[in-house]
Design a protein around this motif. Structure first.
Motif, PDB file in Angstrom:
ATOM      1  N   SER A 147       0.810  -1.225   0.000  1.00 49.32           N
ATOM      2  CA  SER A 147       0.000   0.000   0.000  1.00 49.32           C
ATOM      3  C   SER A 147       0.842   1.274   0.000  1.00 49.32           C
ATOM      4  O   SER A 147       0.297   2.373  -0.124  1.00 49.32           O
ATOM      5  CB  SER A 147      -0.948   0.012   1.207  1.00 49.32           C
ATOM      6  N   GLY A 148       2.163   1.137   0.159  1.00 45.64           N
ATOM      7  CA  GLY A 148       3.026   2.315   0.100  1.00 45.64           C
ATOM      8  C   GLY A 148       3.646   2.719   1.422  1.00 45.64           C
ATOM      9  O   GLY A 148       4.267   3.783   1.518  1.00 45.64           O
ATOM     10  N   LYS A 149       3.519   1.887   2.437  1.00 47.44           N
ATOM     11  CA  LYS A 149       4.070   2.237   3.754  1.00 47.44           C
ATOM     12  C   LYS A 149       5.584   2.431   3.700  1.00 47.44           C
ATOM     13  O   LYS A 149       6.113   3.404   4.250  1.00 47.44           O
ATOM     14  CB  LYS A 149       3.718   1.150   4.784  1.00 47.44           C
ATOM     15  N   SER A 150       6.272   1.511   3.058  1.00 47.38           N
ATOM     16  CA  SER A 150       7.738   1.603   3.016  1.00 47.38           C
ATOM     17  C   SER A 150       8.196   2.812   2.210  1.00 47.38           C
ATOM     18  O   SER A 150       9.177   3.477   2.567  1.00 47.38           O
ATOM     19  CB  SER A 150       8.338   0.320   2.436  1.00 47.38           C
ATOM     20  N   TYR A 151       7.492   3.103   1.134  1.00 48.83           N
ATOM     21  CA  TYR A 151       7.835   4.270   0.316  1.00 48.83           C
ATOM     22  C   TYR A 151       7.803   5.539   1.157  1.00 48.83           C
ATOM     23  O   TYR A 151       8.757   6.335   1.157  1.00 48.83           O
ATOM     24  CB  TYR A 151       6.860   4.383  -0.855  1.00 48.83           C
ATOM     25  N   TRP A 152       6.728   5.722   1.928  1.00 49.53           N
ATOM     26  CA  TRP A 152       6.593   6.943   2.713  1.00 49.53           C
ATOM     27  C   TRP A 152       7.478   6.926   3.956  1.00 49.53           C
ATOM     28  O   TRP A 152       7.989   7.975   4.368  1.00 49.53           O
ATOM     29  CB  TRP A 152       5.128   7.192   3.069  1.00 49.53           C
ATOM     30  N   SER A 153       7.699   5.764   4.534  1.00 47.98           N
ATOM     31  CA  SER A 153       8.596   5.724   5.697  1.00 47.98           C
ATOM     32  C   SER A 153      10.027   6.052   5.276  1.00 47.98           C
ATOM     33  O   SER A 153      10.775   6.695   6.026  1.00 47.98           O
ATOM     34  CB  SER A 153       8.531   4.358   6.394  1.00 47.98           C
ATOM     35  N   GLU A 154      10.412   5.638   4.075  1.00 50.56           N
ATOM     36  CA  GLU A 154      11.744   5.980   3.576  1.00 50.56           C
ATOM     37  C   GLU A 154      11.858   7.479   3.303  1.00 50.56           C
ATOM     38  O   GLU A 154      12.903   8.091   3.573  1.00 50.56           O
ATOM     39  CB  GLU A 154      12.051   5.177   2.315  1.00 50.56           C
ATOM     40  N   LYS A 155      10.791   8.079   2.779  1.00 53.71           N
ATOM     41  CA  LYS A 155      10.808   9.528   2.560  1.00 53.71           C
ATOM     42  C   LYS A 155      10.923  10.270   3.892  1.00 53.71           C
ATOM     43  O   LYS A 155      11.622  11.287   3.993  1.00 53.71           O
ATOM     44  CB  LYS A 155       9.541   9.962   1.809  1.00 53.71           C
ATOM     45  N   LEU A 156      10.252   9.760   4.920  1.00 56.89           N
ATOM     46  CA  LEU A 156      10.359  10.370   6.243  1.00 56.89           C
ATOM     47  C   LEU A 156      11.773  10.201   6.809  1.00 56.89           C
ATOM     48  O   LEU A 156      12.295  11.101   7.476  1.00 56.89           O
ATOM     49  CB  LEU A 156       9.324   9.766   7.188  1.00 56.89           C
ATOM     50  N   ALA A 157      12.378   9.052   6.537  1.00 53.33           N
ATOM     51  CA  ALA A 157      13.755   8.837   6.998  1.00 53.33           C
ATOM     52  C   ALA A 157      14.699   9.860   6.373  1.00 53.33           C
ATOM     53  O   ALA A 157      15.627  10.349   7.036  1.00 53.33           O
ATOM     54  CB  ALA A 157      14.203   7.414   6.659  1.00 53.33           C
ATOM     55  N   TRP A 158      14.454  10.203   5.114  1.00 55.18           N
ATOM     56  CA  TRP A 158      15.267  11.231   4.456  1.00 55.18           C
ATOM     57  C   TRP A 158      15.070  12.598   5.108  1.00 55.18           C
ATOM     58  O   TRP A 158      15.938  13.481   4.995  1.00 55.18           O
ATOM     59  CB  TRP A 158      14.927  11.304   2.967  1.00 55.18           C
ATOM     60  N   GLN A 159      13.950  12.769   5.803  1.00 56.45           N
ATOM     61  CA  GLN A 159      13.685  14.020   6.514  1.00 56.45           C
ATOM     62  C   GLN A 159      14.222  13.995   7.947  1.00 56.45           C
ATOM     63  O   GLN A 159      13.967  14.913   8.722  1.00 56.45           O
ATOM     64  CB  GLN A 159      12.176  14.293   6.540  1.00 56.45           C
ATOM     65  N   GLY A 160      14.934  12.928   8.289  1.00 52.32           N
ATOM     66  CA  GLY A 160      15.554  12.858   9.605  1.00 52.32           C
ATOM     67  C   GLY A 160      14.828  11.993  10.619  1.00 52.32           C
ATOM     68  O   GLY A 160      15.256  11.907  11.775  1.00 52.32           O
ATOM     69  N   THR A 192      -4.684  10.403  -3.123  1.00 48.66           N
ATOM     70  CA  THR A 192      -3.966  11.549  -2.560  1.00 48.66           C
ATOM     71  C   THR A 192      -2.491  11.236  -2.405  1.00 48.66           C
ATOM     72  O   THR A 192      -1.626  11.996  -2.851  1.00 48.66           O
ATOM     73  CB  THR A 192      -4.556  11.938  -1.188  1.00 48.66           C
ATOM     74  N   ARG A 193      -2.181  10.107  -1.791  1.00 45.97           N
ATOM     75  CA  ARG A 193      -0.773   9.811  -1.509  1.00 45.97           C
ATOM     76  C   ARG A 193       0.004   9.396  -2.753  1.00 45.97           C
ATOM     77  O   ARG A 193       1.239   9.375  -2.731  1.00 45.97           O
ATOM     78  CB  ARG A 193      -0.652   8.747  -0.419  1.00 45.97           C
ATOM     79  N   ASN A 194      -0.693   9.083  -3.842  1.00 48.00           N
ATOM     80  CA  ASN A 194      -0.019   8.741  -5.088  1.00 48.00           C
ATOM     81  C   ASN A 194      -0.057   9.876  -6.108  1.00 48.00           C
ATOM     82  O   ASN A 194       0.401   9.702  -7.241  1.00 48.00           O
ATOM     83  CB  ASN A 194      -0.634   7.475  -5.693  1.00 48.00           C
ATOM     84  N   ILE A 219       6.130  15.564   0.833  1.00 46.70           N
ATOM     85  CA  ILE A 219       6.368  15.144   2.211  1.00 46.70           C
ATOM     86  C   ILE A 219       5.866  16.196   3.196  1.00 46.70           C
ATOM     87  O   ILE A 219       5.370  15.858   4.276  1.00 46.70           O
ATOM     88  CB  ILE A 219       7.866  14.838   2.441  1.00 46.70           C
ATOM     89  N   CYS A 220       5.926  17.466   2.824  1.00 41.41           N
ATOM     90  CA  CYS A 220       5.414  18.510   3.715  1.00 41.41           C
ATOM     91  C   CYS A 220       3.896  18.398   3.857  1.00 41.41           C
ATOM     92  O   CYS A 220       3.340  18.662   4.936  1.00 41.41           O
ATOM     93  CB  CYS A 220       5.824  19.898   3.226  1.00 41.41           C
ATOM     94  N   ASP A 221       3.224  17.987   2.777  1.00 41.39           N
ATOM     95  CA  ASP A 221       1.776  17.774   2.843  1.00 41.39           C
ATOM     96  C   ASP A 221       1.458  16.591   3.756  1.00 41.39           C
ATOM     97  O   ASP A 221       0.507  16.629   4.543  1.00 41.39           O
ATOM     98  CB  ASP A 221       1.213  17.514   1.445  1.00 41.39           C
ATOM     99  N   PHE A 222       2.273  15.557   3.622  1.00 35.00           N
ATOM    100  CA  PHE A 222       2.106  14.369   4.471  1.00 35.00           C
ATOM    101  C   PHE A 222       2.236  14.754   5.946  1.00 35.00           C
ATOM    102  O   PHE A 222       1.407  14.372   6.780  1.00 35.00           O
ATOM    103  CB  PHE A 222       3.155  13.326   4.092  1.00 35.00           C
ATOM    104  N   LEU A 223       3.271  15.500   6.269  1.00 32.03           N
ATOM    105  CA  LEU A 223       3.518  15.874   7.661  1.00 32.03           C
ATOM    106  C   LEU A 223       2.434  16.802   8.198  1.00 32.03           C
ATOM    107  O   LEU A 223       2.088  16.740   9.385  1.00 32.03           O
ATOM    108  CB  LEU A 223       4.895  16.522   7.790  1.00 32.03           C
TER     109      LEU A 223
END
Length: 219
Positions: free
Chosen positions: A11-24, A192-194, A200-204
């Motif tokens: 469903s995209g969990k890893s994709y978004w968790s990796e993007k968050l990891a890039w944000q620290g 929305t998430r795709n 990432i700012c929208d996600f946060l």
């Protein structure tokens, strides 16, 4: 910010968790951690490596239920350890940005762990619309991921294995959808998430909406 991502495998969990990891954010990926636990089993007879999904196999294969139970036992153990770590930070008054990339089977880890997950993190659900389900099943068949069926799969008289998988997969998603929504604080829909314009700012910004106050829950 303390975030948990829940939803079906793919469903995209890893994709978004990796993007968050890039944000620290400190990232905990349950699938990767479980893979480490069972790594000694991830080889074929010729000693070539296999994926976690290949090791788990399909629900109609011999030994599937034993592998399913082993996977879930590791998942519960690792979930408890991660939540203890998060709780320890909260009790020490230390702020941290953490994302917990859960497995699709997180809803089977038990009431106590799920209660702690919701107390300590903002739980974000990634729903999957009906129009995407068939594509997800096709992907699962061609490149298996570790899916816990919990005895939902069965083959009815006159059905082929593929027909049974399709029917049972939809039944599994129907049941899980209810469980995920009960656990979630918020959800971000598939389109929305795709959307390429969803950043990432929208996600946060969405993740911050519940304004949860995280607290030490240790006893």
């Amino acid at each position: 910010m303390l975030i948990s991502l829940i939803g079906m495998s793919g469903s995209g969990k890893s994709y978004w968790s990796e993007k968050l990891a890039w944000q620290g954010f400190k990232r905990f990926c349950l699938d990767a951690l479980i893979t480490e636990k069972v790594s000694v089993k991830l080889s074929r007879e010729d000693l070539s490596p296999m994926s976690l999904g290949e090791w788990m196999g399909f629900p109609f294969q011999d030994g599937y239920q034993e592998r399913e139970e082993l996977y879930l036992s590791y998942e519960k153990q690792l979930m408890a350890e991660i939540l203890d770590w998060i709780d320890g930070k909260a009790c020490a008054g230390l702020e941290a940005n953490v994302v917990l990339d859960t497995t699709g089977s997180v809803i089977y880890t038990g009431e106590n762990l799920l209660k702690r997950l919701r107390s300590l993190t903002t739980v974000i659900y990634f729903p999957v619309p009906a129009v995407i389900r068939e594509a997800m099943l096709r992907q699962y068949l061609s490149n298996p991921r570790p899916v816990l069926w919990r005895r939902i799969f069965n083959i009815e008289p006159g059905e082929s294995v593929e027909e049974a998988l399709f029917r049972s997969y939809n039944a599994l998603l129907d049941w899980r959808e209810v469980a995920y929504r009960e656990l979630a604080d918020i959800e971000i829909d598939y389109f929305t998430r795709n959307n390429p314009d969803f950043r990432i700012c929208d996600f946060l910004e969405i993740a911050a909406k519940p304004e949860k106050k995280f607290r030490c829950v240790s006893t």
